[in-house]
Design a protein around this motif. Structure first.
Motif, PDB file in Angstrom:
ATOM      1  N   ARG A 244       0.859  -1.233   0.099  1.00 51.67           N
ATOM      2  CA  ARG A 244       0.052   0.161  -0.011  1.00 51.67           C
ATOM      3  C   ARG A 244       1.087   1.168   0.023  1.00 51.67           C
ATOM      4  NH1 ARG A 244      -2.684  -1.302   4.262  1.00 51.67           N
ATOM      5  NH2 ARG A 244      -1.095  -0.599   5.657  1.00 51.67           N
ATOM      6  N   GLU A 245       2.000   1.150   0.643  1.00 51.94           N
ATOM      7  CA  GLU A 245       2.697   2.354   0.744  1.00 51.94           C
ATOM      8  C   GLU A 245       3.348   2.646  -0.608  1.00 51.94           C
ATOM      9  OE1 GLU A 245       1.938   1.026   4.593  1.00 51.94           O
ATOM     10  OE2 GLU A 245       2.643  -0.182   2.898  1.00 51.94           O
TER      11      GLU A 245
ATOM     12  N   TYR B 202      -6.381  -3.679  -1.523  1.00 53.05           N
ATOM     13  CA  TYR B 202      -5.967  -2.305  -0.930  1.00 53.05           C
ATOM     14  C   TYR B 202      -7.013  -1.873   0.151  1.00 53.05           C
ATOM     15  CZ  TYR B 202      -2.144  -2.851  -4.059  1.00 53.05           C
ATOM     16  OH  TYR B 202      -0.778  -3.148  -4.787  1.00 53.05           O
ATOM     17  N   ARG B 203      -6.431  -1.483   1.193  1.00 53.52           N
ATOM     18  CA  ARG B 203      -7.359  -0.981   2.230  1.00 53.52           C
ATOM     19  C   ARG B 203      -6.568   0.150   2.998  1.00 53.52           C
ATOM     20  NH1 ARG B 203      -9.926  -3.871  -0.257  1.00 53.52           N
ATOM     21  NH2 ARG B 203     -11.377  -5.445   0.417  1.00 53.52           N
ATOM     22  N   PRO B 204      -7.252   1.245   3.614  1.00 50.47           N
ATOM     23  CA  PRO B 204      -6.433   2.047   4.320  1.00 50.47           C
ATOM     24  C   PRO B 204      -5.291   1.351   5.611  1.00 50.47           C
ATOM     25  CG  PRO B 204      -8.911   2.423   4.452  1.00 50.47           C
ATOM     26  CD  PRO B 204      -8.666   1.221   3.962  1.00 50.47           C
ATOM     27  N   GLU B 205      -4.673   2.443   5.878  1.00 51.27           N
ATOM     28  CA  GLU B 205      -3.385   1.810   6.591  1.00 51.27           C
ATOM     29  C   GLU B 205      -4.075   1.538   8.145  1.00 51.27           C
ATOM     30  OE1 GLU B 205      -0.202   4.184   9.243  1.00 51.27           O
ATOM     31  OE2 GLU B 205       0.098   4.286   7.112  1.00 51.27           O
TER      32      GLU B 205
ATOM     33  N   ILE C 283      -8.820   5.033  -2.063  1.00 53.02           N
ATOM     34  CA  ILE C 283      -8.669   3.726  -1.630  1.00 53.02           C
ATOM     35  C   ILE C 283      -7.892   3.774  -0.014  1.00 53.02           C
ATOM     36  CG2 ILE C 283      -7.629   1.376  -1.964  1.00 53.02           C
ATOM     37  CD1 ILE C 283     -10.525   2.068  -3.171  1.00 53.02           C
ATOM     38  N   VAL C 284      -6.864   4.667  -0.055  1.00 51.50           N
ATOM     39  CA  VAL C 284      -5.786   4.507   1.289  1.00 51.50           C
ATOM     40  C   VAL C 284      -6.132   5.504   2.047  1.00 51.50           C
ATOM     41  CG1 VAL C 284      -4.282   3.022  -0.272  1.00 51.50           C
ATOM     42  CG2 VAL C 284      -3.977   5.800  -0.039  1.00 51.50           C
ATOM     43  N   ASP C 285      -7.277   6.390   1.960  1.00 51.48           N
ATOM     44  CA  ASP C 285      -7.572   7.139   3.039  1.00 51.48           C
ATOM     45  C   ASP C 285      -6.624   8.384   2.894  1.00 51.48           C
ATOM     46  OD1 ASP C 285      -9.284   8.469   4.659  1.00 51.48           O
ATOM     47  OD2 ASP C 285      -8.557   7.513   6.327  1.00 51.48           O
ATOM     48  N   ASP C 286      -6.291   8.904   1.685  1.00 52.94           N
ATOM     49  CA  ASP C 286      -5.544   9.896   1.631  1.00 52.94           C
ATOM     50  C   ASP C 286      -6.298  11.110   0.957  1.00 52.94           C
ATOM     51  OD1 ASP C 286      -3.288  11.884   1.017  1.00 52.94           O
ATOM     52  OD2 ASP C 286      -1.723  10.370   0.674  1.00 52.94           O
TER      53      ASP C 286
END
Length: 430
Positions: free
Chosen positions: A96-97, A295-298, A157-160
């Motif tokens: 994800r990063e 893919y999900r948020p951290e 998707i990654v809450d950014d």
């Protein structure tokens, strides 16, 4: 392979080492001899699918978030020990990063983005006016539209939120800039020696292709969105995928700009519809495929909130695409009707020529011009057909000859026609 390097803060080295050992990965420790903030650097070589689980384990163990964790691509690793690691962590998905970092890198600085987009649009507009597919494709190599589309989807998707907002803003403002650039260029060129007098943009095949789209145009946008995600998550073919996305967006945007320059609302409407539906389709497929890829948020507590936001955005995109698809369907049907009438009229005139020849007559239906536009299908406008008839000297025609021609053509086309018959006396030397 990836090399994960952790800058370990004071008193947290044991935590990092224990996490690496529990993960069953190799590591090496370089201790810091001065009295800085970090006491050691831990280097851990792992396959790409192992990066995300390792980083999650370090966070779960309580690694200070003020520390640095650097993930770099290792081009070559000479060791038989990597076979075991690769077997344990199968798959091709990046972490994800890495996904967030790549998406951010693909969305360049505003000055670079708009500079490349304006250059690309200028070249594409010239290609449209020249009816040059090669020039248009060349312009697509320059267009930087892949990055913003992916940045917007990855950000959701990654809450950014900042990444998502930037991606959306670059897409919207960028396409508006493309339309404006083409409009200014078209306005500047119209009426100059570079274009013939009375130049009609709707007669250019490359432009006409963008103002008479059908549902098959959706496959380019949907396929481009899927290819963009695959390219991002596997780091392959980004240039070619970027070309595909640009083809779906820049030429129709430039066509809409030319429609503004020529004051032709139907061109603006049809090309603009194609731009919007392509942009929305690319974003929709990217969002769905990223989520389905796992893919999900951290932070775990953010998953439900992001899932709700994802559903809302997907619903909005689907509704917008359905509405625009109705317009696209209308364009498809209208284009089909105009093409059918043109085909039926020309086929019937050929049949009439053959009948005259079989009867020994020298009468010949030589040329036709059909004025039947897309808008006429929905406004009830009658197609106007101009028929050029060659006849030998002295051959008379009945008074209702034009009516007979009209009746035959109407019967073949199935619509009411306005027929203009132009007679020409043909002299031939033996």
């Amino acid at each position: 392979m990836r090399l994960v390097q952790v800058f370990v803060p004071r008193d947290e080295l044991d935590l990092v080492i224990e996490t690496a050992e529990e993960a069953g990965v190799d590591y090496t420790v370089s201790r810091d001899t001065d009295r800085g903030e970090f006491e050691a650097l831990v280097s851990i070589p792992v396959p790409p699918p192992a990066v995300e689980p390792l980083l999650e384990a370090l966070r779960a163990a309580g690694l200070d978030e003020r520390s640095y964790t650097v993930v770099t691509a290792a081009e070559t690793i000479v060791s038989k020990r990597t076979d075991e690691l690769t077997g344990r962590f199968s798959g091709t998905r990046i972490s994800r990063e890495e996904l967030r970092a790549r998406a951010a890198d693909l969305a360049p600085a505003a000055s670079t983005y708009f500079g490349l987009l304006i250059v690309s649009t200028t070249i594409a507009t010239a290609g449209l006016l020249l009816d040059s597919a090669a020039t248009i494709i060349g312009a697509m190599v320059v267009a930087p539209l892949m990055g913003p589309a992916l940045a917007a989807s990855v950000g959701v998707i990654v809450d950014d939120e900042s990444l998502a907002t930037r991606g959306i803003a670059l897409q919207v403002i960028g396409l508006a800039a493309a339309v404006l650039t083409a409009a200014v260029m078209g306005w500047a060129l119209r009426g100059t020696v570079l274009l013939p007098p009375g130049f009609d943009i709707t007669t250019v095949p490359q432009i006409r292709e963008r103002i008479t789209p059908d549902f098959l145009a959706l496959f380019l946008a949907l396929g481009s969105g899927v290819a963009a995600v695959i390219s991002l998550t596997r780091n392959v073919g980004s240039v070619l995928v970027g070309v595909a996305i640009a083809v779906a967006l820049v030429p129709p945007a430039a066509t809409a700009g030319l429609g503004i320059a020529w004051g032709d609302p139907p061109v603006v409407l049809t090309a603009g519809t194609l731009v919007l539906i392509n942009m929305l389709s690319i974003n929709l497929t990217a969002l769905l495929l990223l989520w389905l890829s796992g893919y999900r948020p951290e932070r775990t507590e953010s998953v439900e909130r992001v899932y709700g936001r994802l559903r809302s955005r997907v619903a909005v995109l689907l509704v917008a695409i359905v509405i625009l698809s109705v317009v696209l369907g209308g364009i498809t049907y209208g284009t089909y009707r105009t093409a059918t009438v043109e085909h039926d009229v020309k086929t019937e005139l050929e049949t009439m020529n053959e009948a005259e020849l079989a009867a020994g007559s020298e009468l010949q239906f030589r040329e036709t011009a059909i004025d039947y536009e897309l808008i006429d299908v929905y406004t009830g406008g009658r197609p106007t057909v101009t028929v050029h008839v060659d006849r030998p000297p002295g051959e008379g025609l009945p008074d209702d000859f034009a009516d007979d021609v009209r009746d035959r053509l109407e019967s073949a086309a199935g619509v009411d026609l306005e027929v203009i018959v132009e007679l020409a006396t043909t002299l031939r030397s033996g």
